[in-house]
Design a protein around this motif. Structure first.
Motif, PDB file in Angstrom:
ATOM      1  N   GLY A  19       0.932  -1.311   0.192  1.00  0.00           N
ATOM      2  CA  GLY A  19       0.173  -0.222  -0.063  1.00  0.00           C
ATOM      3  C   GLY A  19       0.945   1.224  -0.105  1.00  0.00           C
ATOM      4  N   MET A  20       1.861   1.342   0.900  1.00  0.00           N
ATOM      5  CA  MET A  20       2.795   2.502   0.724  1.00  0.00           C
ATOM      6  C   MET A  20       3.665   2.533  -0.472  1.00  0.00           C
ATOM      7  SD  MET A  20       4.951   1.750   4.396  1.00  0.00           S
ATOM      8  CE  MET A  20       3.745   2.008   6.050  1.00  0.00           C
ATOM      9  N   CYS A  21       3.865   1.592  -1.382  1.00  0.00           N
ATOM     10  CA  CYS A  21       4.434   1.729  -2.725  1.00  0.00           C
ATOM     11  C   CYS A  21       3.459   2.384  -3.605  1.00  0.00           C
ATOM     12  CB  CYS A  21       4.737   0.177  -3.177  1.00  0.00           C
ATOM     13  SG  CYS A  21       6.253  -0.416  -2.474  1.00  0.00           S
ATOM     14  N   TRP A  22       2.151   2.178  -3.419  1.00  0.00           N
ATOM     15  CA  TRP A  22       1.120   2.571  -4.369  1.00  0.00           C
ATOM     16  C   TRP A  22       1.103   4.293  -3.928  1.00  0.00           C
ATOM     17  CZ3 TRP A  22      -2.099  -2.381  -3.413  1.00  0.00           C
ATOM     18  CH2 TRP A  22      -2.308  -3.110  -4.622  1.00  0.00           C
ATOM     19  N   GLY A  23       1.142   4.507  -2.739  1.00  0.00           N
ATOM     20  CA  GLY A  23       1.131   5.720  -2.325  1.00  0.00           C
ATOM     21  C   GLY A  23       2.273   6.552  -2.714  1.00  0.00           C
ATOM     22  N   LEU A  24       3.415   6.088  -2.720  1.00  0.00           N
ATOM     23  CA  LEU A  24       4.802   6.450  -3.117  1.00  0.00           C
ATOM     24  C   LEU A  24       4.738   6.937  -4.580  1.00  0.00           C
ATOM     25  CD1 LEU A  24       7.324   4.686  -1.146  1.00  0.00           C
ATOM     26  CD2 LEU A  24       6.855   7.216  -0.975  1.00  0.00           C
ATOM     27  N   GLY A 233       5.283   1.694  -8.204  1.00  0.00           N
ATOM     28  CA  GLY A 233       3.874   1.512  -8.020  1.00  0.00           C
ATOM     29  C   GLY A 233       3.354   0.507  -8.703  1.00  0.00           C
ATOM     30  N   THR A 234       3.791  -0.324  -9.515  1.00  0.00           N
ATOM     31  CA  THR A 234       3.245  -1.333 -10.035  1.00  0.00           C
ATOM     32  C   THR A 234       3.733  -2.874  -9.646  1.00  0.00           C
ATOM     33  OG1 THR A 234       3.110   0.005 -12.073  1.00  0.00           O
ATOM     34  CG2 THR A 234       2.516  -2.162 -12.330  1.00  0.00           C
ATOM     35  N   ALA A 235       4.907  -3.221 -10.125  1.00  0.00           N
ATOM     36  CA  ALA A 235       5.444  -4.625 -10.021  1.00  0.00           C
ATOM     37  C   ALA A 235       5.660  -4.824  -8.451  1.00  0.00           C
ATOM     38  CB  ALA A 235       6.942  -4.733 -10.831  1.00  0.00           C
ATOM     39  N   VAL A 236       6.580  -3.858  -7.832  1.00  0.00           N
ATOM     40  CA  VAL A 236       6.691  -3.859  -6.323  1.00  0.00           C
ATOM     41  C   VAL A 236       5.537  -3.947  -5.523  1.00  0.00           C
ATOM     42  CG1 VAL A 236       8.070  -2.996  -4.342  1.00  0.00           C
ATOM     43  CG2 VAL A 236       9.117  -3.165  -6.636  1.00  0.00           C
ATOM     44  N   ALA A 237       4.525  -2.915  -5.824  1.00  0.00           N
ATOM     45  CA  ALA A 237       3.422  -2.525  -5.091  1.00  0.00           C
ATOM     46  C   ALA A 237       2.442  -4.019  -5.259  1.00  0.00           C
ATOM     47  CB  ALA A 237       2.709  -1.520  -5.610  1.00  0.00           C
ATOM     48  N   GLY A 257      -4.802  -1.647   3.124  1.00  0.00           N
ATOM     49  CA  GLY A 257      -4.595  -0.803   2.044  1.00  0.00           C
ATOM     50  C   GLY A 257      -4.946   0.555   2.092  1.00  0.00           C
ATOM     51  N   MET A 258      -5.691   0.906   3.357  1.00  0.00           N
ATOM     52  CA  MET A 258      -5.850   2.299   3.528  1.00  0.00           C
ATOM     53  C   MET A 258      -4.461   3.246   3.772  1.00  0.00           C
ATOM     54  SD  MET A 258      -8.899   2.885   3.197  1.00  0.00           S
ATOM     55  CE  MET A 258      -9.053   4.401   3.539  1.00  0.00           C
ATOM     56  N   VAL A 259      -3.393   2.420   3.890  1.00  0.00           N
ATOM     57  CA  VAL A 259      -2.173   2.951   4.422  1.00  0.00           C
ATOM     58  C   VAL A 259      -1.842   3.686   2.819  1.00  0.00           C
ATOM     59  CG1 VAL A 259      -0.498   1.193   3.462  1.00  0.00           C
ATOM     60  CG2 VAL A 259      -0.013   2.522   5.330  1.00  0.00           C
ATOM     61  N   GLU A 260      -2.295   3.463   1.864  1.00  0.00           N
ATOM     62  CA  GLU A 260      -1.973   4.359   0.563  1.00  0.00           C
ATOM     63  C   GLU A 260      -2.298   5.622   0.516  1.00  0.00           C
ATOM     64  OE1 GLU A 260      -3.327   4.207  -4.284  1.00  0.00           O
ATOM     65  OE2 GLU A 260      -3.896   2.798  -2.858  1.00  0.00           O
ATOM     66  N   PRO A 261      -3.534   6.172   0.835  1.00  0.00           N
ATOM     67  CA  PRO A 261      -3.803   7.500   0.878  1.00  0.00           C
ATOM     68  C   PRO A 261      -2.899   8.296   1.913  1.00  0.00           C
ATOM     69  CG  PRO A 261      -5.641   6.158   1.509  1.00  0.00           C
ATOM     70  CD  PRO A 261      -4.778   5.167   0.757  1.00  0.00           C
ATOM     71  N   ILE A 262      -2.755   7.381   3.135  1.00  0.00           N
ATOM     72  CA  ILE A 262      -2.186   8.166   4.460  1.00  0.00           C
ATOM     73  C   ILE A 262      -0.652   8.557   3.928  1.00  0.00           C
ATOM     74  CG2 ILE A 262      -1.460   7.741   6.649  1.00  0.00           C
ATOM     75  CD1 ILE A 262      -3.889   5.955   6.946  1.00  0.00           C
ATOM     76  N   VAL A 267       3.598  11.856   2.471  1.00  0.00           N
ATOM     77  CA  VAL A 267       4.977  12.157   1.558  1.00  0.00           C
ATOM     78  C   VAL A 267       4.703  13.753   0.892  1.00  0.00           C
ATOM     79  CG1 VAL A 267       6.227  11.493  -0.482  1.00  0.00           C
ATOM     80  CG2 VAL A 267       5.421   9.905   1.549  1.00  0.00           C
ATOM     81  N   SER A 268       3.581  13.940   0.300  1.00  0.00           N
ATOM     82  CA  SER A 268       3.216  15.160  -0.222  1.00  0.00           C
ATOM     83  C   SER A 268       3.389  16.337   0.617  1.00  0.00           C
ATOM     84  CB  SER A 268       1.799  15.147  -1.060  1.00  0.00           C
ATOM     85  OG  SER A 268       0.949  14.951  -0.343  1.00  0.00           O
ATOM     86  N   LEU A 269       3.084  16.016   1.898  1.00  0.00           N
ATOM     87  CA  LEU A 269       3.163  17.187   2.693  1.00  0.00           C
ATOM     88  C   LEU A 269       4.467  17.307   3.150  1.00  0.00           C
ATOM     89  CD1 LEU A 269       1.852  19.152   4.773  1.00  0.00           C
ATOM     90  CD2 LEU A 269       1.656  17.225   6.539  1.00  0.00           C
TER      91      LEU A 269
END
Length: 299
Positions: A19-24, A233-237, A257-262, A267-269
């Motif tokens: 989930g973190m990889c998708w967020g990244l 964001g794809t293979a690793v996630a 998976g809710m860790v993705e938006p968090i 990171v954007s902040l």
């Protein structure tokens, strides 16, 4: 008992990492939009083509001959093509366009509204009104969007109209993505369905966008950030998340998976200079809390 506990712990770690990889991935996209003047059209085209090839290769390595099964039945071939364009392409483009017009955190949280849209579709199919909890969840989600887009002032917008439209479009297309892909994923697996759908959607984007016409500066930062979107964001996630879900189950996986938006918000902040006010954070909490509540009570 101890082994089962260890297995669950490992599964939780894998799922959270995926989930973190998708967020990244969204944050890498934001960096490319902000610092390299790359457009969502170019990035989505590149991501879909290369990520599709990567997932297909992974599928061939991991599942071997099963990758060709999806092409044997004409009905499933048509469904895959519909999913590729109506689910994959629209989901990817609206999400990254929302990032381009706002930031990774806001776009990812807005996309998280997909379960609320799916709930509405389920209610229509079952010809019923939402139940009490579902009604409350819908109102909380709508209020969260209201706070996020206006900061409580109906006379002004705190994000651009395009950012809001693309963010809501990302939620709608993510709902379509889930509804169109469900049976195919159960039948053929993620690598075949998502891999082929990404590649088909990517080739369609190549025809429309013609990415070679874009004046992209291919320096080390651009290459690494693009690789972050494609590989991390794809293979690793996908690999981490699916491994984790196989250990903890799909229900726990959906919550983790809710860790993705968090991740995208933090990171954007911290690293990308996105500015969030208390009203933004309140909107985030309402939207994400709604999704968690629906997940806890949903079949």
């Amino acid at each position: 008992m101890e082994k089962a506990k260890d297995k669950r712990t490992v599964g939780i770690c894998y799922t959270l990492a995926g989930g973190m990889c998708w967020g990244l991935s969204g944050c890498f996209g934001q960096y490319l939009f902000q610092e390299k003047s790359i457009t969502a059209e170019w990035l989505v085209t590149v991501r879909l083509v290369f990520a599709g090839v990567l997932l297909i290769l992974l599928g061939l390595i991991l599942t071997k001959k099963k990758m060709g099964d999806v092409w044997k039945e004409s009905v499933d071939k048509k469904r895959l093509l519909i999913f590729a364009i109506g689910g994959m392409l629209t989901c990817q483009y609206t999400y990254f366009a929302a990032i381009q017009h706002s930031n990774a955190g806001t776009a990812t949280v807005l996309q998280s509204l997909a379960p609320v849209i799916i709930l509405g579709i389920v209610c229509m199919k079952e010809k019923r009104l939402p139940r009490k909890l579902e009604t409350g969840a819908i109102f909380c989600a709508l209020f969260g969007v209201f706070l996020l887009s206006t900061h409580g002032d109906i006379h002004s917008m705190s994000i651009t109209t395009l950012a809001l439209l693309f963010g809501l479009g990302a939620a709608a297309s993510a709902a379509a993505y889930n509804l169109l892909s469900g049976d195919l994923l159960r039948k053929y697996g993620v690598y075949a369905v998502v891999g082929y759908a990404m590649f088909i959607a990517g080739m369609a984007m190549v025809i429309i966008v013609r990415p070679w016409r874009y004046a992209v500066v291919y320096d080390m930062e651009t290459i690494l950030a693009t690789a972050g979107v494609v590989v991390i964001g794809t293979a690793v996630a996908f690999s981490l998340y699916l491994k984790g879900v196989s250990l903890v189950g799909p229900f726990m996986g959906s919550l983790l998976g809710m860790v993705e938006p968090i991740t995208a918000v933090i990171v954007s902040l911290v690293f990308l200079g996105a500015a969030f006010q208390m009203m933004d954070l309140a909107g985030f909490v309402l939207i994400l809390g709604t999704v968690v509540a629906l997940s806890l009570r949903s079949k």
